[in-house]
Design a protein around this motif. Structure first.
Motif, PDB file in Angstrom:
ATOM      1  N   VAL A 275       0.853  -1.191   0.000  1.00  9.57           N
ATOM      2  CA  VAL A 275       0.000   0.000   0.000  1.00  9.57           C
ATOM      3  C   VAL A 275       0.888   1.240   0.000  1.00  9.57           C
ATOM      4  N   GLN A 276       0.572   2.155  -0.906  1.00 17.14           N
ATOM      5  CA  GLN A 276       1.284   3.435  -0.941  1.00 17.14           C
ATOM      6  C   GLN A 276       0.277   4.569  -1.032  1.00 17.14           C
ATOM      7  N   LEU A 277       0.560   5.639  -0.285  1.00 19.87           N
ATOM      8  CA  LEU A 277      -0.273   6.828  -0.307  1.00 19.87           C
ATOM      9  C   LEU A 277       0.590   8.001  -0.756  1.00 19.87           C
ATOM     10  N   GLN A 278       0.108   8.746  -1.721  1.00 19.02           N
ATOM     11  CA  GLN A 278       0.854   9.873  -2.267  1.00 19.02           C
ATOM     12  C   GLN A 278       0.041  11.146  -2.091  1.00 19.02           C
ATOM     13  N   ALA A 279       0.499  12.004  -1.177  1.00 21.15           N
ATOM     14  CA  ALA A 279      -0.211  13.249  -0.901  1.00 21.15           C
ATOM     15  C   ALA A 279       0.350  14.383  -1.746  1.00 21.15           C
ATOM     16  N   SER A 280      -0.523  15.312  -2.109  1.00 21.78           N
ATOM     17  CA  SER A 280      -0.120  16.472  -2.889  1.00 21.78           C
ATOM     18  C   SER A 280      -1.093  17.609  -2.660  1.00 21.78           C
ATOM     19  N   GLY A 281      -0.748  18.793  -3.173  1.00 25.76           N
ATOM     20  CA  GLY A 281      -1.665  19.915  -3.117  1.00 25.76           C
ATOM     21  C   GLY A 281      -1.318  20.997  -2.121  1.00 25.76           C
ATOM     22  N   GLY A 282      -0.292  20.777  -1.315  1.00 27.11           N
ATOM     23  CA  GLY A 282       0.109  21.799  -0.366  1.00 27.11           C
ATOM     24  C   GLY A 282       0.729  22.992  -1.052  1.00 27.11           C
ATOM     25  N   GLY A 283       0.974  24.043  -0.275  1.00 28.98           N
ATOM     26  CA  GLY A 283       1.581  25.236  -0.835  1.00 28.98           C
ATOM     27  C   GLY A 283       1.503  26.401   0.118  1.00 28.98           C
ATOM     28  N   LEU A 284       1.825  27.565  -0.418  1.00 29.25           N
ATOM     29  CA  LEU A 284       1.787  28.803   0.350  1.00 29.25           C
ATOM     30  C   LEU A 284       0.539  29.580  -0.050  1.00 29.25           C
ATOM     31  N   VAL A 285      -0.236  29.999   0.935  1.00 33.26           N
ATOM     32  CA  VAL A 285      -1.473  30.722   0.658  1.00 33.26           C
ATOM     33  C   VAL A 285      -1.657  31.803   1.715  1.00 33.26           C
ATOM     34  N   GLN A 286      -2.312  32.876   1.352  1.00 32.96           N
ATOM     35  CA  GLN A 286      -2.604  33.927   2.312  1.00 32.96           C
ATOM     36  C   GLN A 286      -3.782  33.539   3.197  1.00 32.96           C
ATOM     37  N   ALA A 287      -3.823  34.110   4.362  1.00 31.28           N
ATOM     38  CA  ALA A 287      -4.939  33.869   5.269  1.00 31.28           C
ATOM     39  C   ALA A 287      -6.251  34.199   4.564  1.00 31.28           C
ATOM     40  N   GLY A 288      -7.233  33.336   4.765  1.00 32.69           N
ATOM     41  CA  GLY A 288      -8.516  33.489   4.093  1.00 32.69           C
ATOM     42  C   GLY A 288      -8.621  32.733   2.791  1.00 32.69           C
ATOM     43  N   GLY A 289      -7.501  32.238   2.313  1.00 35.61           N
ATOM     44  CA  GLY A 289      -7.487  31.514   1.052  1.00 35.61           C
ATOM     45  C   GLY A 289      -7.878  30.056   1.200  1.00 35.61           C
ATOM     46  N   SER A 290      -7.779  29.324   0.088  1.00 35.85           N
ATOM     47  CA  SER A 290      -8.191  27.923   0.044  1.00 35.85           C
ATOM     48  C   SER A 290      -7.120  27.065  -0.614  1.00 35.85           C
TER      49      SER A 290
ATOM     50  N   ARG B 122      -6.743  22.626  -1.795  1.00 34.42           N
ATOM     51  CA  ARG B 122      -7.313  21.281  -1.775  1.00 34.42           C
ATOM     52  C   ARG B 122      -6.172  20.277  -1.810  1.00 34.42           C
ATOM     53  N   LEU B 123      -6.110  19.472  -0.788  1.00 41.49           N
ATOM     54  CA  LEU B 123      -5.113  18.416  -0.724  1.00 41.49           C
ATOM     55  C   LEU B 123      -5.692  17.138  -1.337  1.00 41.49           C
ATOM     56  N   SER B 124      -4.815  16.372  -1.972  1.00 46.39           N
ATOM     57  CA  SER B 124      -5.206  15.096  -2.556  1.00 46.39           C
ATOM     58  C   SER B 124      -4.289  14.000  -2.037  1.00 46.39           C
ATOM     59  N   CYS B 125      -4.819  12.801  -1.970  1.00 49.41           N
ATOM     60  CA  CYS B 125      -4.032  11.647  -1.549  1.00 49.41           C
ATOM     61  C   CYS B 125      -4.451  10.468  -2.414  1.00 49.41           C
ATOM     62  N   ALA B 126      -3.553  10.048  -3.287  1.00 46.37           N
ATOM     63  CA  ALA B 126      -3.835   8.932  -4.178  1.00 46.37           C
ATOM     64  C   ALA B 126      -3.309   7.647  -3.558  1.00 46.37           C
ATOM     65  N   ALA B 127      -4.114   6.599  -3.642  1.00 47.60           N
ATOM     66  CA  ALA B 127      -3.733   5.316  -3.063  1.00 47.60           C
ATOM     67  C   ALA B 127      -3.433   4.300  -4.151  1.00 47.60           C
ATOM     68  N   SER B 128      -2.465   3.456  -3.872  1.00 44.39           N
ATOM     69  CA  SER B 128      -2.193   2.309  -4.730  1.00 44.39           C
ATOM     70  C   SER B 128      -2.026   1.088  -3.840  1.00 44.39           C
ATOM     71  N   GLY B 129      -2.492  -0.037  -4.327  1.00 42.68           N
ATOM     72  CA  GLY B 129      -2.392  -1.259  -3.545  1.00 42.68           C
ATOM     73  C   GLY B 129      -3.578  -1.531  -2.646  1.00 42.68           C
ATOM     74  N   THR B 130      -4.492  -0.592  -2.577  1.00 41.25           N
ATOM     75  CA  THR B 130      -5.703  -0.772  -1.793  1.00 41.25           C
ATOM     76  C   THR B 130      -6.715   0.259  -2.262  1.00 41.25           C
ATOM     77  N   THR B 131      -7.886   0.230  -1.667  1.00 40.33           N
ATOM     78  CA  THR B 131      -8.908   1.185  -2.032  1.00 40.33           C
ATOM     79  C   THR B 131      -9.330   1.993  -0.816  1.00 40.33           C
ATOM     80  N   PHE B 132      -9.621   3.274  -1.041  1.00 40.28           N
ATOM     81  CA  PHE B 132     -10.100   4.110   0.052  1.00 40.28           C
ATOM     82  C   PHE B 132     -11.522   3.761   0.450  1.00 40.28           C
ATOM     83  N   GLY B 133     -12.258   3.152  -0.446  1.00 42.55           N
ATOM     84  CA  GLY B 133     -13.683   3.017  -0.225  1.00 42.55           C
ATOM     85  C   GLY B 133     -14.073   2.095   0.921  1.00 42.55           C
ATOM     86  N   LEU B 134     -13.205   1.181   1.324  1.00 38.11           N
ATOM     87  CA  LEU B 134     -13.599   0.166   2.298  1.00 38.11           C
ATOM     88  C   LEU B 134     -12.934   0.350   3.657  1.00 38.11           C
ATOM     89  N   ASN B 135     -12.114   1.367   3.776  1.00 44.88           N
ATOM     90  CA  ASN B 135     -11.300   1.504   4.984  1.00 44.88           C
ATOM     91  C   ASN B 135     -11.509   2.868   5.651  1.00 44.88           C
TER      92      ASN B 135
END
Length: 114
Positions: free
Chosen positions: A1-16, A18-31
């Motif tokens: 099982v591997q999890l790969q997170a992405s989407g971080g960065g520098l943002v000003q207060a009040g901003g938005s 979206r972080l993502s985490c892709a999985a391989s070797g398993t599924t997010f749906g059952l856990n």
């Protein structure tokens, strides 16, 4: 099982972001899955989780601002973060619990400037 997170960065207060985490070797749906964060000098803390019964729970500090979700087809976990505050600055980790095993992504840095 591997999890790969992405989407971080520098943002000003009040901003938005979206972080993502892709999985391989398993599924997010059952856990149980979730997002945690760790600021320098602090312990890792839970931000949001989806339990195995698909109930979502949030830390009090992010309620109403963050939303956790997962795309079963893409096998990806998300964390939508709105109205960001400087105190949200941390390294964010995705997490998956499969039976008795726990897996972590590598972390993605979120920095919120005031």
């Amino acid at each position: 099982v591997q999890l790969q997170a992405s989407g971080g960065g520098l943002v000003q207060a009040g901003g938005s972001l979206r972080l993502s985490c892709a999985a391989s070797g398993t599924t997010f749906g059952l856990n149980a899955v979730g997002w945690y964060r760790q600021a320098p000098g602090s312990q890792r803390e839970v931000v949001a989780r989806i339990s195995s019964d698909r109930t979502a729970n949030y830390a009090d500090a992010v309620k109403g601002r963050f939303t956790i979700s997962r795309d079963i087809k893409k096998n990806t976990l998300y964390l939508q973060m709105n109205s960001l505050k400087p105190e949200d600055t941390a390294t964010y980790y995705c997490n998956l619990v499969k039976k008795t095993q726990e897996y972590w992504g590598q972390g993605t840095q979120v920095t919120v400037s005031s």
